[in-house]
Design an enzyme around this catalytic site. Sequence first.
Site, PDB file in Angstrom:
ATOM      1  N   GLU A 108       0.875  -1.200  -0.057  1.00 13.87           N
ATOM      2  CA  GLU A 108      -0.017   0.214   0.006  1.00 13.87           C
ATOM      3  C   GLU A 108       0.837   1.355  -0.257  1.00 13.87           C
ATOM      4  O   GLU A 108       0.371   2.089  -0.342  1.00 13.87           O
ATOM      5  CB  GLU A 108      -0.924   0.052   0.997  1.00 13.87           C
ATOM      6  CG  GLU A 108      -2.015  -1.185   1.086  1.00 13.87           C
ATOM      7  CD  GLU A 108      -3.020  -1.117   2.073  1.00 13.87           C
ATOM      8  OE1 GLU A 108      -4.223  -1.087   2.196  1.00 13.87           O
ATOM      9  OE2 GLU A 108      -2.408  -1.430   3.374  1.00 13.87           O
ATOM     10  N   GLU A 128      -4.166  -9.559   3.449  1.00 12.68           N
ATOM     11  CA  GLU A 128      -4.500  -9.120   4.697  1.00 12.68           C
ATOM     12  C   GLU A 128      -5.612 -10.108   5.118  1.00 12.68           C
ATOM     13  O   GLU A 128      -5.989 -10.208   6.582  1.00 12.68           O
ATOM     14  CB  GLU A 128      -4.926  -7.722   4.553  1.00 12.68           C
ATOM     15  CG  GLU A 128      -3.824  -6.717   5.078  1.00 12.68           C
ATOM     16  CD  GLU A 128      -3.617  -6.282   3.564  1.00 12.68           C
ATOM     17  OE1 GLU A 128      -2.632  -5.244   3.689  1.00 12.68           O
ATOM     18  OE2 GLU A 128      -3.502  -6.847   2.533  1.00 12.68           O
TER      19      GLU A 128
END
Length: 246
Positions: A108, A128
């Site tokens: 990210e 995740e």
Amino acid sequence: MTDSLHVEEQDDRMVVTLDRPERRNAIDQAMVDALHAVCERLEREPRILILTGSDGVFASGADIAELRERTAADAANGINDTIFSRIAALPMPVIAALDGYALGGGAELAYAADLRVGTPRLRIGNPETGLGIIAAAGALWRLPQLVGLPLATELVLTGRVLTGEEALAAGLVSDLFAPGELLTGAHALADRIAANDPLATRLTKQVLREPAERHPAAEREAQAVLFESPEKRRRMTQFLERRSRR
């Protein structure tokens, strides 16, 4: 700057190396705080930013030991997405030089850059959901913009990790270099940017990030500023003089 970042400053750029090799450069609160300090400098003194990692790893993700203890209140504060958005909004371009793991929060952070280059041994993705959380620091909206919704959907729902070659084919990185040449490649990209007018570069980045409803007004406003710029006249005069000598 801190134990978790190594900072090298040049006149037109700053090179920031994530440096927690014992944790594969996992992003913890101390690193987030240090990155905020970097942003403060670059907001006051705009320069190109090159982000990279030490020991053949960009960032293996957020620090899981810290992440495990975070609560709903921490989620509401957006610890990582706040710093990644601040990096994305820096006045001058941000280049992420990616080697080895760029996973979870590390991916990210890479998505928040304007440009990304990598190595063949890059492994980038968002696993995740396997840890019982979502990719909440930008992947769910930046990644579709970068690679398209179908591929982004597959990656974030399955946790599939792309190789360097796959990231190149998807347009997630613009070039691949041997690990020993990665920073040289990132600097070459920065050199090409730095050769241009800094104000025009800043306004180009700003207009690129405007929402659809702001176009073409945003272009006209930026161009109006540049049309009155002494640097525009100097560069165009120089161009015309070179052409006349041919």
